[in-house]
Write an enzyme that holds these catalytic residues in place. Structure first.
Site, PDB file in Angstrom:
ATOM      1  N   GLY A 200       0.785  -1.234   0.000  1.00 20.26           N
ATOM      2  CA  GLY A 200       0.000   0.000   0.000  1.00 20.26           C
ATOM      3  C   GLY A 200       0.810   1.274   0.000  1.00 20.26           C
ATOM      4  N   THR A 201       2.124   1.158  -0.119  1.00 16.79           N
ATOM      5  CA  THR A 201       2.937   2.374  -0.121  1.00 16.79           C
ATOM      6  C   THR A 201       3.010   3.002  -1.508  1.00 16.79           C
ATOM      7  OG1 THR A 201       4.838   0.905  -0.233  1.00 16.79           O
ATOM      8  CG2 THR A 201       4.406   1.949   1.876  1.00 16.79           C
ATOM      9  N   GLY A 202       2.418   2.355  -2.499  1.00 16.22           N
ATOM     10  CA  GLY A 202       2.352   2.969  -3.821  1.00 16.22           C
ATOM     11  C   GLY A 202       3.370   2.439  -4.814  1.00 16.22           C
TER      12      GLY A 202
ATOM     13  N   THR B 277       3.019  -0.129  -6.986  1.00 19.77           N
ATOM     14  CA  THR B 277       2.358  -0.332  -8.269  1.00 19.77           C
ATOM     15  C   THR B 277       2.072   1.007  -8.934  1.00 19.77           C
ATOM     16  OG1 THR B 277       1.355  -2.298  -7.313  1.00 19.77           O
ATOM     17  CG2 THR B 277       0.447  -1.516  -9.383  1.00 19.77           C
TER      18      THR B 277
ATOM     19  N   HIS C 263      13.020   5.805  22.848  1.00 19.39           N
ATOM     20  CA  HIS C 263      14.026   4.790  22.574  1.00 19.39           C
ATOM     21  C   HIS C 263      14.980   5.267  21.474  1.00 19.39           C
ATOM     22  CE1 HIS C 263      15.227   0.435  21.967  1.00 19.39           C
ATOM     23  NE2 HIS C 263      15.585   0.961  20.794  1.00 19.39           N
ATOM     24  N   GLU C 264      14.403   5.734  20.377  1.00 23.06           N
ATOM     25  CA  GLU C 264      15.246   6.178  19.261  1.00 23.06           C
ATOM     26  C   GLU C 264      16.075   7.400  19.651  1.00 23.06           C
ATOM     27  OE1 GLU C 264      15.785   4.339  16.793  1.00 23.06           O
ATOM     28  OE2 GLU C 264      14.130   2.956  17.162  1.00 23.06           O
TER      29      GLU C 264
HETATM   30  P1  ADP Z   1       1.498  -1.231  -3.422  1.00 19.00           P
HETATM   31  O1  ADP Z   1       1.653  -1.662  -4.832  1.00 19.00           O
HETATM   32  O2  ADP Z   1       2.744  -0.672  -2.828  1.00 19.00           O
HETATM   33  O3  ADP Z   1       0.893  -2.257  -2.536  1.00 19.00           O
HETATM   34  P2  ADP Z   1      -0.434   0.483  -4.591  1.00 19.00           P
HETATM   35  O4  ADP Z   1       0.382   1.215  -5.595  1.00 19.00           O
HETATM   36  O5  ADP Z   1      -1.239  -0.640  -5.108  1.00 19.00           O
HETATM   37  O6  ADP Z   1       0.459  -0.007  -3.403  1.00 19.00           O
HETATM   38  O7  ADP Z   1      -1.351   1.532  -3.847  1.00 19.00           O
HETATM   39  C1  ADP Z   1      -2.729   1.383  -3.768  1.00 19.00           C
HETATM   40  C2  ADP Z   1      -3.416   2.702  -3.903  1.00 19.00           C
HETATM   41  O8  ADP Z   1      -3.110   3.540  -2.790  1.00 19.00           O
HETATM   42  C3  ADP Z   1      -2.973   3.490  -5.100  1.00 19.00           C
HETATM   43  O9  ADP Z   1      -3.713   3.153  -6.207  1.00 19.00           O
HETATM   44  C4  ADP Z   1      -3.214   4.922  -4.674  1.00 19.00           C
HETATM   45  O10 ADP Z   1      -4.551   5.280  -4.858  1.00 19.00           O
HETATM   46  C5  ADP Z   1      -2.935   4.873  -3.184  1.00 19.00           C
HETATM   47  N1  ADP Z   1      -1.561   5.278  -2.892  1.00 19.00           N
HETATM   48  C6  ADP Z   1      -0.611   4.489  -2.346  1.00 19.00           C
HETATM   49  N2  ADP Z   1       0.528   5.177  -2.186  1.00 19.00           N
HETATM   50  C7  ADP Z   1       0.322   6.406  -2.668  1.00 19.00           C
HETATM   51  C8  ADP Z   1       1.141   7.565  -2.783  1.00 19.00           C
HETATM   52  N3  ADP Z   1       2.415   7.571  -2.375  1.00 19.00           N
HETATM   53  N4  ADP Z   1       0.596   8.678  -3.329  1.00 19.00           N
HETATM   54  C9  ADP Z   1      -0.678   8.668  -3.742  1.00 19.00           C
HETATM   55  N5  ADP Z   1      -1.497   7.611  -3.658  1.00 19.00           N
HETATM   56  C10 ADP Z   1      -1.027   6.482  -3.127  1.00 19.00           C
HETATM   57 ZN    ZN Z   2      16.847   0.333  19.295  1.00 24.52          ZN
HETATM   58 MG    MG Z   3       0.982  -3.444  -5.564  1.00 24.18          MG
END
Ligand code: ADP
Ligand code: ZN
Ligand code: MG
Length: 644
Positions: free
Chosen positions: A243-245, A247, A461-462
């Site tokens: 979910g970090t983007g 893809t 901690h950090e």
């Molecule tokens: P991953 O592939 O890392 O699991 P995705 O690219 O599938 O994550 O992200 C899923 C959705 O979350 C994207 O389609 C987008 O809508 C949103 N999203 C995730 N990261 C971002 C980001 N950095 N900026 C904007 N939208 C994001």
């Molecule tokens: Zn530590």
């Molecule tokens: Mg993905």
């Protein structure tokens, strides 16, 4: 090579059993049979099964009709001949069928024809009986099941053998057969010609974008690079939590460069049939080469790229797919204009072979967004949402530590739905807050979020690590502190840059390393009066250093310049460690343990006292960290009141 291979299988197909089947089982125009293009050949396989199915259905329904007939006993059958009810008999080896003429007369007046069946008994009086009643009788071979029998006993075994033969051929690496088209048809690899995603659509990932800009530039002006013989990355691996983007970013690269985007997920390659995955990999690269410049994106690479070493038993299919991928990666050079992107959230389990130079030789890390990143992501996702004036996105960003882009996108969506449900035309702050609560509950179930108390502990901690480093002259300077969770286990981290590459370390420097490692736990104890499990990794590393000082570097008072080694079988690997033989006495072992404990205790006391002295600074930095989540070197040193 591949094309040639393909052609060979193509010509095999024309005189394969499949085509013979057509002649038997269904009307096929002869012309297309001989100049079939590959698509029709693929289709013919389905046609065969379809025909088979039809025949089976017809056979079954014929059987059904028979069953509506009346089955009677043999004696009854004879009875009916005697009283003239049955006037016509058809004799087959399995059954006697008697047609009742009266009944068939009635059938003209819409009554159904009754056909009596009886299981025959070897009765010599039966034929004379029929003769005497002038019954019209005839014998017939069973016609209907013939076709079925023929199919079952001749065609099916051949078909079966053919399929198995093809699968075996596939296993031996000679792919591209027609059976494999099962798999290929299903997952037609289609390139997106324009993903429509731009770097601007990805927020909070400036560093990652910066690294990928070079890839875009190369795809746009390959000549610029090839002219001077520059080396372009062949594969870039995007690493980060789900979910970090990742893809999204991969699509943005294709969108920026305006090149076709081939996307496949690692899971797509892992199929039931051995060889299908490998065939798909080949297909993918083959298509990509024709469309270059372009991007191949393999999502969830870990599904195929799992290390081959650690998997007990192994998985033939996955291994073959991985091998094929490696082969394909080696087979093209970056000048061909194909760039490979991969994504994974578990880089540690990937096969090291994937990371070798010329493969995924570059890694781009997608971190969880910090507070600013989260705000930027929220801003992107509210573009098409009507917001009330009261909405404060910065406040939302503050309230969502540990959330990734996908979570934030989800929050906006949830909030919009809530507003609609409430019959409102715009999204209010309360909607967003409620959406956060909902998401937090879900994420906490998945154990992905840390609660506020844990966050506080992590921050202190950090800061403990960082302050110890700042006030220990020989320690490496602090580069960055963060409480943004990273990976699966690290709740936060303090990054130190070594001032220079070091191979030799003095006793004093080793002590410093131990000090910095102990700083985290010392801070926890100082502030909260209790210690947590969060320091486990620090302690392991500190203990290792202390032990090595005594056993390997000869730095103890008692065994100066003496190495205390253990010897064991190398072949059994690290797992055999407990069984290793030490080359020193039990008393020495006890001395080592006591020395390690003494060193750690002494250093801990020093660190604890140091932090106690700096307690106000520690608290203020930790508080700042809770607010902004990440501190860069300048700001940290300014707050700590030391020159970097
Ligand atoms: P991953 O592939 O890392 O699991 P995705 O690219 O599938 O994550 O992200 C899923 C959705 O979350 C994207 O389609 C987008 O809508 C949103 N999203 C995730 N990261 C971002 C980001 N950095 N900026 C904007 N939208 C994001
Ligand atoms: Zn530590
Ligand atoms: Mg993905």
């Amino acid at each position: 090579m591949e094309d040639k291979n393909g052609n060979v299988t193509q010509s095999q197909k024309n005189d394969s059993p499949w085509n013979k089947d057509h002649k038997v089982t269904g009307p096929v125009k002869h012309e297309p049979l001989f100049n079939m293009n590959p698509k029709q050949v693929k289709f013919s396989l389905w046609f065969f099964f379809f025909t088979l199915l039809t025949i089976m259905v017809i056979n079954a329904s014929l059987g059904q009709m028979k069953q509506t007939d009346k089955t009677i006993s043999f004696s009854e059958f004879k009875q009916k001949i005697e009283n003239g009810e049955i006037t016509k008999v058809r004799i087959t080896p399995k059954l006697y069928y008697g047609t009742s003429e009266t009944a068939s007369n009635q059938s003209k007046k819409e009554a159904p024809t009754i056909i009596y069946q009886a299981v025959p008994i070897n009765d010599p009086t039966f034929v004379p009986l029929m003769d005497s009643h002038k019954v019209d009788y005839s014998a017939a071979a069973e016609k209907n099941p013939f076709l079925m029998n023929f199919l079952l006993s001749w065609i099916l075994p051949f078909a079966f053998i053919y399929i198995i033969w093809k699968l075996m051929a596939g296993k031996m690496g000679n792919l591209g057969s027609s059976v494999m088209n099962f798999g290929r048809n299903k997952s037609m690899i289609v390139a997106e010609t324009d993903t429509g995603v731009k770097f601007d659509d990805v927020a909070g990932a400036e560093e990652s974008i910066e690294e990928l800009k070079e890839v875009v530039d190369f795809l746009e002006n390959p000549d610029k690079y090839t002219a001077i013989g520059g080396k372009i990355p062949k594969g870039v691996l995007l690493v980060g939590s789900p979910g970090t983007g990742k893809t999204l970013l991969a699509r943005a690269v294709a969108g920026e460069a305006k090149v076709p985007f081939f996307r496949m997920s690692g899971a797509d390659f892992v199929e039931m049939f051995v060889g299908v995955g490998a065939a798909r990999v080949r297909d993918l690269f083959h298509q990509a080469r024709e469309k270059s410049p372009c991007i191949i994106f393999i999502d969830e690479l870990d599904a195929i790229g799992k290390s081959r070493v650690n998997v007990a038993g192994g998985n033939d299919e996955r291994e073959q797919t991985l091998n094929q991928l490696l082969v394909e990666m080696d087979g093209f050079d970056s000048r061909s204009g194909v760039i490979l992107l991969g994504a994974t959230n578990r880089p540690e389990i990937l096969d090291p072979a994937l990371m070798r130079p010329g493969r995924f030789d570059r890694q781009v890390v997608m971190d969880r967004p910090d507070i600013n990143g989260r705000e930027a992501i929220l801003k992107i996702h509210v573009k098409d949402v009507k917001l009330a004036d009261s909405v404060d996105l910065n406040k939302i960003a503050r309230a969502t530590p540990g959330f990734v882009g996908a979570d934030l996108a989800n929050i906006i969506n949830e909030a919009a739905l809530m507003a609609v449900r409430a019959g409102r035309k715009e999204v209010r702050q309360e909607d967003l807050e409620e959406a956060i609560e909902k998401t937090v509950a879900g994420l906490q179930k998945k154990n992905r979020l840390i609660n506020p108390k844990e966050r506080k502990i992590v921050a202190h901690h950090e800061t403990g690590h960082a302050l110890t480093a700042a006030f220990t002259p020989e320690a490496d300077p602090v580069q960055k502190i963060t409480i943004v969770p990273r990976g699966i286990s690290a709740l936060g981290y303090t990054l130190q840059t070594p001032t220079e590459d070091r191979f030799l370390m003095s006793k004093e420097e080793l002590f410093c390393k131990i000090d910095v490692l102990l700083g985290g736990r010392a801070a926890e104890q100082l502030i909260f009066g209790e210690i947590s499990t969060g320091a486990a990794n620090d302690l392991t590393r500190a203990t290792d250093i202390a032990r090595s000082m005594i056993t390997e570097y000869g730095m103890s008072d008692k065994f100066k310049n003496m190495v205390l080694t253990k010897r064991g079988s190398q072949f059994l690997g690290p797992a055999a460690q407990p069984g290793m033989q030490r080359e020193y006495s039990e008393a020495t072992q006890q001395y080592i343990d006591e020395e390690v404990a003494r060193i750690l205790e002494e250093r801990y006391v020093r660190v604890f006292n140091l932090l106690k002295e700096k307690k106000p600074v520690l608290i203020s930095i930790a508080e700042k960290l809770l607010e902004v989540e990440t501190l860069e070197a300048d700001e940290f040193y300014k707050m700590a009141g030391v020159k970097a």
